[in-house]
Write an enzyme that holds these catalytic residues in place. Sequence first.
Site, short mmCIF file in Angstrom:
data_model
loop_
_atom_site.label_atom_id
_atom_site.label_comp_id
_atom_site.label_asym_id
_atom_site.label_seq_id
_atom_site.Cartn_x
_atom_site.Cartn_y
_atom_site.Cartn_z
N ASP A 53 -9.95 13.86 -28.77
CA ASP A 53 -10.41 12.59 -29.36
C ASP A 53 -11.28 11.79 -28.39
O ASP A 53 -11.84 10.76 -28.77
CB ASP A 53 -9.22 11.75 -29.83
CG ASP A 53 -8.19 11.47 -28.74
OD1 ASP A 53 -7.93 12.38 -27.92
OD2 ASP A 53 -7.64 10.36 -28.71
N ASP A 194 -5.21 5.77 -22.78
CA ASP A 194 -4.31 6.91 -22.66
C ASP A 194 -3.54 6.87 -21.35
O ASP A 194 -3.70 7.70 -20.46
CB ASP A 194 -5.08 8.23 -22.78
CG ASP A 194 -5.58 8.47 -24.19
OD1 ASP A 194 -6.18 7.54 -24.76
OD2 ASP A 194 -5.39 9.57 -24.72
#
Length: 291
Positions: A53, A194
Amino acid sequence: MPLPYRYLTSMMARYNGKSILIDCGEGTQTAMKKKGWSPKPIDIMCFTHYHADHISGLPGMLLTMGNAERTEPLLMVGPKGLTRVVNALRVIAPELPFEIRFHEIDQREETLEFDDFRLHAFRVNHNVTCYGYYLEIDRAGKFDVEKAKALNIDVRYWNKLQHGETVELAGKVYTPDMVMGAPRKGLKVTYCTDTRPTDSIRENAKGSDLFICEGMYGEPDKLEKAKEHKHMTFYEAARIAKEAGVGEMWLTHYSPSLPKPEFYMDAVKKIFADSVAAKDGMTAELRFEEE
């Protein structure tokens, strides 16, 4: 996962004719075209890590850049493995009219200096090697006209001193520090995604004018899931923003199960008032402080 109204992760910064792209998730070039921006002048591409992603939009982006007749080299920056990952993705984009230069980060923190800004990478805490980045622009002090006059420096040489050059006149050497005031506040943008909360984020985001940070989960009961998958909640991001003393925080990288992040922003703003639930296409123009 993308949603019908939400692309995957990417951020573009533009300064002084240069464009810096951080991450290139699926749909990035489509989002850029909607914004009216061209991929051709991208000078630097940075990657936080190599989950799909964050990089799956790269082959299409490279092909579009090639079709735009770009010939200037492209610098790519990312964690170790960058060359291997990009070359694997380039199986479907093998011929490009420009060179790709790779810079693989192999330390916990690393700074890349450019002519008029710096790019700093810092390690964060995800389930693969992952980095955050900040972009920083310095601002020199004001030119002191009275000092220049008192030193009898000809006005023709003032511009050189303003731009950091040393001047020699009649056997005397004049350096910029003799006529320039103290450095003024520059600009700083920090981007991280993240990751669990870390001291490295707090330290590197310190004093940022804009802090763009992942907010994977807004639901208060998702903390354990955030810990399990090495992500952050809105509230953890807001606490980092407060502790780092940033000007504004934009939340991004939402879970696909979170269709309306703005629903949770009242609680987030109680922790850090200048928090925003970011949306695709959102931009800000940062300017030096007025004096």
